[in-house]
Write a protein that holds these residues in place. Structure first.
Motif, PDB file in Angstrom:
ATOM      1  N   GLY A  84      -3.602   2.398  60.771  1.00  0.00           N
ATOM      2  CA  GLY A  84      -4.920   1.775  60.815  1.00  0.00           C
ATOM      3  C   GLY A  84      -4.856   0.268  60.720  1.00  0.00           C
ATOM      4  N   ARG A  95      -8.439   4.593  55.856  1.00  0.00           N
ATOM      5  CA  ARG A  95      -7.250   5.302  56.317  1.00  0.00           C
ATOM      6  C   ARG A  95      -6.076   5.074  55.373  1.00  0.00           C
ATOM      7  N   GLU A  98      -6.613   7.456  52.486  1.00  0.00           N
ATOM      8  CA  GLU A  98      -6.319   8.842  52.823  1.00  0.00           C
ATOM      9  C   GLU A  98      -4.825   9.152  52.779  1.00  0.00           C
ATOM     10  N   ASN A  99      -4.010   8.139  52.999  1.00  0.00           N
ATOM     11  CA  ASN A  99      -2.586   8.395  53.222  1.00  0.00           C
ATOM     12  C   ASN A  99      -1.654   7.814  52.173  1.00  0.00           C
TER      13      ASN A  99
END
Length: 489
Positions: A84, A95, A98-99
């Motif tokens: 991202g 993003r 999320e990761n």
């Protein structure tokens, strides 16, 4: 003291998003220290960076980084984590969250640090303690508040020197100048107001640091930190004479740069098992401030099982001078990076400028580069050749500490005109890579086009282009912040 720290962190997070009376139930007397020593401890715990991935992603935005398609699952996760940011996505922070196991919210983190500074500043004048202690603590708090506002405005607002903007109307960032928690959500100040406040904080801090902060260790702000940050501020504002004035102070106080020839083996190759120091290590002659002591690049530049997800770009690598045999004549290529071998060639990965791990912070080398650039800009304006010679002197001294001058590989440069400015900017890129400068230097030097190629599926590379002068040179405010504060346009 531990309870105080927890309360201040909560205060910072709440103020950053504009909430109100969260702390009404607490007694202010229970969370406000009363002595300079207490405030000094609070400053260390709440106003200085701790080992978190604050800006570990920043170089992914630049032309200093390129991507691969790794087959190893750990490497692939690094690729997904950074995708991202690498593609300048509007939801880059979401993003990232999320990761990664540790969410990266630079906005909230910096405002929490600013709150720590403000608690100190709101209480230091009435605190118990001698003049020197109080002056030192106040100078540090002012310097760090200026630093965090400076970083925020250069991430989340347009460049100060952007052509065609009205500084008195252009939106900057919210200025947080008090520890008081208000009901009203914070609004953006203008770019002019933000830069003026940064300047005021630093100019107030400078004499305090000069009098009382010269002996602070390099994990704290000191006089060199304050003066060098003033030099950087004026560089971004294109106030060239002031850049030189404040860089002069830093260089006069700490003129020596580390000689890389002294720390390489006879072959000219740097070997970590033999190395004793690098430019950010405690023994380095040029270290001003250091804040990152662990592998901050880990989420994106994981080293093992090549090919890696992200690595330093071939464009950056090619900027370092080679001899006729193709070997590096510039010792920085071996000393400043972690590297790995792939298909018989060496790939450079990320900056590692301390033996004990990755580091960021501030070095005297920046003061030399700030001064040289300012001298060149003035020379191009007025034709004064003495300024050109002074800039060449600074650049050649820096280069002489980065090459093995005992061999014929090193030669002083002698350039003029725009070619000298271009060389200086390239030298800045070579020297300060992976130290949180490149993205800001791109912003203040015309916001050029950048092309990134990302492969998330084998054999399917996709090209992403950051267009010249794109609005994406201003990073998006994390959604969890903007959703809670309607005043952040």
């Amino acid at each position: 003291m531990k309870n105080i720290k927890y309360c201040i962190v909560i205060l910072g997070m709440i103020l950053a998003v504009g909430c109100g009376d969260f702390l009404d139930e607490y007694s202010q007397d229970e969370i406000i220290p009363s002595t300079a020593d207490d405030l000094d401890q609070l400053l260390v715990g709440e106003a200085y960076p701790i080992v978190l991935p604050i800006l570990s992603y920043l170089d992914l935005l630049t032309d200093d980084v390129e991507s691969n398609y790794p087959t190893n699952s750990t490497q692939y996760q690094c690729l997904v984590t950074g995708a991202g940011v690498f593609t300048w996505a509007e939801d880059m922070y979401e993003r990232l969250e999320e990761n990664t196991k540790t969410p990266i919210n630079t906005w909230e983190y910096y405002y929490a640090r600013i709150m720590g500074c403000n608690v100190v500043l709101d209480n230091i004048d009435a605190a118990i303690g001698d003049v020197s202690k109080k002056g030192n603590v106040k100078g540090q708090a002012l310097t760090m508040r200026a630093y965090y506002h400076f970083m925020l405005v250069n991430l989340f607002a347009r460049p100060y020197n952007m052509e065609g903007i009205d500084l008195s109307k252009e939106s900057g960032i919210p200025l947080m100048l008090s520890s008081a928690v208000k009901d009203e959500a914070p609004k953006r100040a203008t770019l002019e107001q933000v830069y003026k406040q940064i300047e005021n904080d630093l100019l107030e801090a400078a004499p305090l640091m000069k009098l009382y902060g010269q002996n602070n260790n390099s994990f704290k702000a000191n006089d060199l930190f304050t003066y060098n940050l003033l030099s950087r501020l004026y560089l971004y504002e294109e106030k060239w004479e002031k850049v030189i004035e404040y860089a002069d102070y830093v260089i006069e106080r700490k003129p020596v740069l580390l000689n890389l020839s002294d720390i390489v083996m006879a072959s000219g190759l740097f070997n970590w098992s033999f190395g004793t120091k690098n430019v950010f290590d405690e023994a380095s002659e040029e270290r001003i401030w250091r804040y990152s002591r662990n592998n901050e690049f880990g989420p994106f530049f994981y080293l093992y099982n090549a090919p890696v997800a992200f690595q330093a770009s071939e464009e950056l690598k090619d900027l370092y001078e080679k001899d006729k045999g193709g070997n590096s004549a510039d010792l920085r290529l071996g000393c400043y990076y972690r590297s790995y071998s792939q298909s018989g060639s060496t790939r450079i990965q990320y900056g590692q400028k301390a033996i004990t791990g990755t580091s960021k912070g501030m070095r005297v080398a920046e003061a030399y580069l700030n001064r040289a650039e300012a001298q060149i800009r003035l020379y191009l304006q007025n034709g004064n050749d003495e300024l050109r010679k002074a800039a060449l002197k600074d650049l050649n001294y820096l280069r002489s500490r980065r090459f093995d001058t005992r061999t014929e590989l090193y030669k002083d440069i002698d350039k003029n005109g725009e070619a000298l400015l271009e060389f200086c900017l390239d030298e800045r890129r070579r020297e300060l890579s992976f130290e949180e400068h490149r993205w800001f230097d791109l912003r203040r030097n015309g916001m050029p086009e950048i092309v990134h190629i990302l492969t998330l599926e084998a054999g399917m590379p996709v090209t992403f282009v950051l267009e010249e002068k794109s609005d994406k040179y201003v990073l998006p405010i994390p959604r969890n912040v903007s959703d809670r504060n309607p005043n952040l346009k």
